[in-house]
Write a protein that holds these residues in place. Structure first.
Motif, mmCIF file in Angstrom:
data_model
loop_
_atom_site.group_PDB
_atom_site.id
_atom_site.type_symbol
_atom_site.label_atom_id
_atom_site.label_comp_id
_atom_site.label_asym_id
_atom_site.label_seq_id
_atom_site.Cartn_x
_atom_site.Cartn_y
_atom_site.Cartn_z
ATOM 1 N N THR A 1 -2.167 8.485 -0.620
ATOM 2 C CA THR A 1 -2.465 8.046 -1.797
ATOM 3 C C THR A 1 -3.472 8.937 -2.444
ATOM 4 N N SER A 2 -3.963 9.900 -1.627
ATOM 5 C CA SER A 2 -4.864 10.681 -2.321
ATOM 6 C C SER A 2 -4.114 11.950 -3.166
ATOM 7 N N GLY A 8 2.417 1.746 -1.760
ATOM 8 C CA GLY A 8 2.225 0.251 -1.807
ATOM 9 C C GLY A 8 1.137 -0.249 -0.865
ATOM 10 N N SER A 9 1.251 -1.542 -0.308
ATOM 11 C CA SER A 9 0.178 -1.968 0.540
ATOM 12 C C SER A 9 0.505 -1.798 2.079
ATOM 13 N N THR A 12 1.190 0.039 8.117
ATOM 14 C CA THR A 12 1.768 0.478 9.162
ATOM 15 C C THR A 12 2.091 1.709 9.500
ATOM 16 N N PRO A 13 2.697 2.505 10.377
ATOM 17 C CA PRO A 13 3.132 3.928 10.339
ATOM 18 C C PRO A 13 4.472 4.051 9.620
ATOM 19 N N ILE A 14 5.063 2.992 9.050
ATOM 20 C CA ILE A 14 6.299 3.100 7.859
ATOM 21 C C ILE A 14 5.441 3.082 6.656
ATOM 22 N N ILE A 15 5.203 4.458 5.910
ATOM 23 C CA ILE A 15 4.658 4.391 4.701
ATOM 24 C C ILE A 15 5.688 4.719 3.609
ATOM 25 N N PRO A 16 5.843 3.993 2.642
ATOM 26 C CA PRO A 16 6.754 3.920 1.664
ATOM 27 C C PRO A 16 6.067 5.033 0.528
ATOM 28 N N ILE A 17 6.777 5.902 -0.122
ATOM 29 C CA ILE A 17 6.462 6.631 -1.523
ATOM 30 C C ILE A 17 7.215 6.026 -2.491
#
Length: 84
Positions: A1-2, A8-9, A12-17
């Motif tokens: 996010t930086s 999203g919110s 978890t270790p699964i990060i959507p972009i």
């Protein structure tokens, strides 16, 4: 996010972009793969229209250097206009 991408919110270790545009998601996924980062482009019908995304997964085997390298590549893809 930086880096200014929508993750999203996820907590978890699964990060959507979340990118929105399917073609941009596919291209971004290909560029990540070209740089040795396996991150799948997910697009409709797997997700709602206009919410295409890259799915990143962080694992315990990733080192801080791995994460920093991935962020460097992601920054470059952002600058190319593909992740926003």
């Amino acid at each position: 996010t930086s880096l200014g991408v929508d993750t999203g919110s996820s907590e978890t270790p699964i990060i959507p972009i979340i990118i929105g545009d399917s073609e941009k998601a596919i291209r971004a996924g290909s560029l990540l793969f070209d740089h040795g980062i396996f991150a799948t482009a997910i697009r409709p019908p797997s997700v709602a229209e206009n919410t295409a995304r890259i799915r990143m997964t962080v694992m315990a085997t990733h080192s801080d250097d791995d994460i920093d390298s991935a962020l460097h590549v992601i920054r470059g893809i952002i600058e190319a206009g593909l992740l926003r």
